[in-house]
Motif scaffolding. Sequence first.
Motif, short mmCIF file in Angstrom:
data_model
loop_
_atom_site.label_atom_id
_atom_site.label_comp_id
_atom_site.label_asym_id
_atom_site.label_seq_id
_atom_site.Cartn_x
_atom_site.Cartn_y
_atom_site.Cartn_z
N PHE A 72 0.86 -1.18 0.00
CA PHE A 72 0.00 0.00 0.00
C PHE A 72 0.90 1.24 0.00
O PHE A 72 2.08 1.16 0.38
CB PHE A 72 -0.89 0.04 1.24
CG PHE A 72 -2.06 -0.89 1.21
CD1 PHE A 72 -3.35 -0.42 1.45
CD2 PHE A 72 -1.91 -2.26 0.97
CE1 PHE A 72 -4.44 -1.29 1.43
CE2 PHE A 72 -2.98 -3.12 0.95
CZ PHE A 72 -4.26 -2.64 1.18
N LEU A 73 0.36 2.37 -0.43
CA LEU A 73 1.07 3.64 -0.31
C LEU A 73 0.61 4.32 0.97
O LEU A 73 -0.56 4.67 1.12
CB LEU A 73 0.81 4.52 -1.53
CG LEU A 73 1.42 4.04 -2.84
CD1 LEU A 73 1.02 4.96 -3.99
CD2 LEU A 73 2.95 3.96 -2.74
N ALA A 74 1.53 4.47 1.91
CA ALA A 74 1.20 5.04 3.21
C ALA A 74 0.82 6.52 3.08
O ALA A 74 1.24 7.20 2.14
CB ALA A 74 2.41 4.91 4.15
N PRO A 75 0.02 7.02 4.02
CA PRO A 75 -0.31 8.45 3.99
C PRO A 75 0.91 9.29 4.35
O PRO A 75 1.47 9.15 5.44
CB PRO A 75 -1.41 8.59 5.05
CG PRO A 75 -1.19 7.42 5.97
CD PRO A 75 -0.65 6.32 5.13
N ALA A 97 -4.64 8.17 1.20
CA ALA A 97 -4.44 9.61 1.03
C ALA A 97 -4.42 10.30 2.39
O ALA A 97 -5.25 10.03 3.25
CB ALA A 97 -5.55 10.19 0.16
N SER A 98 -3.48 11.21 2.56
CA SER A 98 -3.30 11.93 3.81
C SER A 98 -4.22 13.14 3.89
O SER A 98 -4.47 13.82 2.90
CB SER A 98 -1.85 12.38 3.95
OG SER A 98 -1.69 13.26 5.05
N SER A 108 -6.38 18.21 -3.10
CA SER A 108 -7.58 17.88 -2.37
C SER A 108 -7.85 16.38 -2.41
O SER A 108 -7.43 15.67 -3.33
CB SER A 108 -8.78 18.63 -2.95
OG SER A 108 -9.15 18.08 -4.20
N LEU A 109 -8.55 15.91 -1.40
CA LEU A 109 -8.89 14.49 -1.36
C LEU A 109 -9.77 14.10 -2.54
O LEU A 109 -9.71 12.97 -3.02
CB LEU A 109 -9.53 14.13 -0.03
CG LEU A 109 -10.89 14.72 0.36
CD1 LEU A 109 -12.04 13.84 -0.10
CD2 LEU A 109 -10.98 14.91 1.87
N GLU A 110 -10.56 15.05 -3.04
CA GLU A 110 -11.40 14.77 -4.20
C GLU A 110 -10.56 14.62 -5.47
O GLU A 110 -10.78 13.70 -6.26
CB GLU A 110 -12.43 15.89 -4.38
CG GLU A 110 -13.52 15.93 -3.32
CD GLU A 110 -13.12 16.67 -2.05
OE1 GLU A 110 -13.93 16.72 -1.11
OE2 GLU A 110 -11.99 17.22 -2.00
N ASP A 111 -9.62 15.52 -5.70
CA ASP A 111 -8.76 15.42 -6.89
C ASP A 111 -7.90 14.16 -6.83
O ASP A 111 -7.67 13.50 -7.86
CB ASP A 111 -7.87 16.65 -7.00
CG ASP A 111 -8.64 17.91 -7.41
OD1 ASP A 111 -9.80 17.78 -7.85
OD2 ASP A 111 -8.08 19.01 -7.25
N GLN A 165 -9.21 1.20 -5.52
CA GLN A 165 -8.74 0.86 -4.18
C GLN A 165 -8.04 2.09 -3.60
O GLN A 165 -6.85 2.34 -3.84
CB GLN A 165 -7.80 -0.33 -4.25
CG GLN A 165 -8.50 -1.61 -4.73
CD GLN A 165 -7.53 -2.72 -5.04
OE1 GLN A 165 -6.37 -2.49 -5.37
NE2 GLN A 165 -7.99 -3.96 -4.97
N ARG A 166 -8.78 2.84 -2.81
CA ARG A 166 -8.23 4.05 -2.20
C ARG A 166 -8.83 4.23 -0.81
O ARG A 166 -10.03 4.03 -0.61
CB ARG A 166 -8.50 5.28 -3.06
CG ARG A 166 -9.95 5.49 -3.47
CD ARG A 166 -10.06 6.67 -4.43
NE ARG A 166 -11.42 7.00 -4.79
CZ ARG A 166 -12.06 6.54 -5.86
NH1 ARG A 166 -11.45 5.70 -6.69
NH2 ARG A 166 -13.31 6.93 -6.12
#
Length: 378
Positions: free
Chosen positions: A90-93, A121-122, A128-131, A139-140
């Motif tokens: 996984f990609l960590a925040p 996402a951090s 933005s979390l939306e973008d 998978q996010r």
Amino acid sequence: MSTTTPPLALPLSVIPADIRSAQDYAALAPHFMAPSHLAYISGGSGYGLSVAANVTAFEQWAIYPRLLRDVSHGHTRIRLAGDDYAHPFFLAPVAFHKLAHAGGEVETARAAQAIDTCMIASTQSACSLEDTAAAAGPQRWFQPYLLPQRAHTLDLLRRAEAAGYRAIVLTVDAPIQVANRRALAARFQLPSDVSAVNLRGYDTMPRFAGNGDGESRFFQGAMRGAPSWDDIRWVMSQTTLPVWVKGVLHPDDAVALRDAGVAGIAVSNHGGRSLDGAPSGLDVLPAIRAAVGADLPLMYDGGIQSGSDAFKALALGANAVAVGRLQLYALSVAGALGVAHMLKLLREELEICMAMAGCATISEINRGALLPQARRRD
């Protein structure tokens, strides 16, 4: 030193020929990232003891090669909390990806989508979390902090749900921000064009009551706004998404969280950016697994630099691993292409370890694959 000093080189549109392992991106990053930005990203709290512990903890384990095993049916697929993933990375925040690349989290999300990787996402993102969600694959996950006003935390949760994030990873281990001495020495300041855009319009400064007469600015100050068990229960009651808790290092805390009904736990010392001198998550991972039992999903976060590191974390009880700083190093070198290539290398390195250790699937990796050895002393 100016905080707007440009990197020594612009991100590449091709993979450098001398990248032969995922860890090579860390060695190249200083050529592509402003020195003060690199100091902020690579440094940890205080003297960096826990940052160093995250790396050296892997040295105490060797991997047993096994002979004559049929691994021709091998794969890296996992099932975690009811969902299927192509691999356990996984990609960590991580905050402020724009310190590594102008495209920021959106660029990282593009890589996650390309290589079938879940990006966490951090909250403290420069996009933005939306973008970020729009660029990421299906998978996010989203990592919020608890804000001083519950209405603002609730708004973050609703935004994450609306943007299609599949899980919440609540971080609870950093109520006090300890100075990053490397960043201070490099005179790091957040550039004017980089900010925590997800938090715009929210109150992020806790209001502490008290007359100051003998009161501690930590005990009666910062810790007054620290997350509580009531906060954990409240978050779980406010969202239909599975709630993970990140920043767990003690088995007793892990058991209490399991009993509270969390979906999973991220075993992590916050990348060495919380309490300096805290143990590596790898050192406590076996005890946490033993305490919570086999069923509660555990993610390991801290110092992953290679496929063999991931193998060791999986053998010691993790169901998946999260990659932190390495994603920003790869991002600085070659943008989304670099991050995708780094993830591809990690997966291939893990496959090599699995094949040589006679483990055809992730479920076959266990403590018996490792041999303890003395930690190196330089």
